[in-house]
Write an enzyme that holds these catalytic residues in place. Structure first.
Site, PDB file in Angstrom:
ATOM      1  N   HIS A  10     -58.638  96.687  15.024  1.00  0.00           N
ATOM      2  CA  HIS A  10     -58.571  95.747  13.943  1.00  0.00           C
ATOM      3  C   HIS A  10     -57.139  95.717  13.334  1.00  0.00           C
ATOM      4  CE1 HIS A  10     -63.294  95.688  13.253  1.00  0.00           C
ATOM      5  NE2 HIS A  10     -63.090  95.392  14.691  1.00  0.00           N
ATOM      6  N   GLU A  33     -56.023  95.902  10.452  1.00  0.00           N
ATOM      7  CA  GLU A  33     -55.921  96.689   9.395  1.00  0.00           C
ATOM      8  C   GLU A  33     -55.497  98.253   9.994  1.00  0.00           C
ATOM      9  OE1 GLU A  33     -59.457  94.654   7.714  1.00  0.00           O
ATOM     10  OE2 GLU A  33     -58.505  95.067   9.564  1.00  0.00           O
ATOM     11  N   CYS A  65     -63.843  95.601   7.507  1.00  0.00           N
ATOM     12  CA  CYS A  65     -65.092  96.370   8.035  1.00  0.00           C
ATOM     13  C   CYS A  65     -65.166  97.545   7.544  1.00  0.00           C
ATOM     14  CB  CYS A  65     -65.228  96.177   9.506  1.00  0.00           C
ATOM     15  SG  CYS A  65     -64.125  97.453  10.144  1.00  0.00           S
ATOM     16  N   CYS A  84     -62.407 100.126   8.780  1.00  0.00           N
ATOM     17  CA  CYS A  84     -61.107  99.878   8.168  1.00  0.00           C
ATOM     18  C   CYS A  84     -60.975 100.316   6.644  1.00  0.00           C
ATOM     19  CB  CYS A  84     -60.808  98.452   8.362  1.00  0.00           C
ATOM     20  SG  CYS A  84     -60.351  97.830  10.063  1.00  0.00           S
TER      21      CYS A  84
END
Length: 149
Positions: free
Chosen positions: A79, A81, A107, A110
């Site tokens: 992801h 992040e 999410c 993260c």
């Protein structure tokens, strides 16, 4: 007369630009970690360095028709992040006390990483269906702000 964007619009525009590097077939996500109005690190979602991208080999979650927010462990991508945090760590940049601009609400994975990294504020543009992430961020006292471009 020329007008300048405010800081939120400026960083959100950069976040959208970072997202254009995404190699995910489902959504383009970008992240920009900022402290004292200075960019510390950026990240976008895609496969680990040196591995084939979803654009090239397909998406298992898409093939299995897995809804957003579920079974992220079978995704080959990292992801945005996570990539921003890894980039900062790789180059020895502390993100403690910083904020992050993200195209989408984080999410749960993260969210937990951002909490432990010392991120104090998350500014995002689009929602993401993960109630546990929202709950954990609230419990941790992380400021959440939904922005607009």
């Amino acid at each position: 007369m020329k007008t300048r964007p405010d800081w939120d619009h400026y960083f959100f525009q950069i976040t959208r630009l970072v997202a254009t590097r995404s190699t995910c077939l489902r959504r383009d996500v970008g992240a920009v970690i900022v402290k004292e109005k200075r960019i510390l690190a950026t990240g976008y979602n895609g496969a680990p360095s040196g591995l084939p991208h979803c654009l090239d080999v397909g998406c298992l979650r898409e093939e299995l028709k897995i809804p957003s927010g579920e079974r992220q462990e079978i995704c080959r991508g990292i992801h945005a992040e996570q990539n921003a945090l890894v980039q900062a760590a790789k180059f020895g940049i502390s993100v403690n006390g910083s904020m992050i601009y993200v195209t989408h609400h984080p999410c749960v994975v993260c969210a937990k990483l951002l909490i432990n990294a010392g991120i104090e504020e998350i500014c995002y543009l689009e929602d993401y269906p993960d109630e546990l992430a929202k709950s954990l961020l609230k419990e941790a006292g992380i400021r959440l702000r939904k922005g607009s471009e």
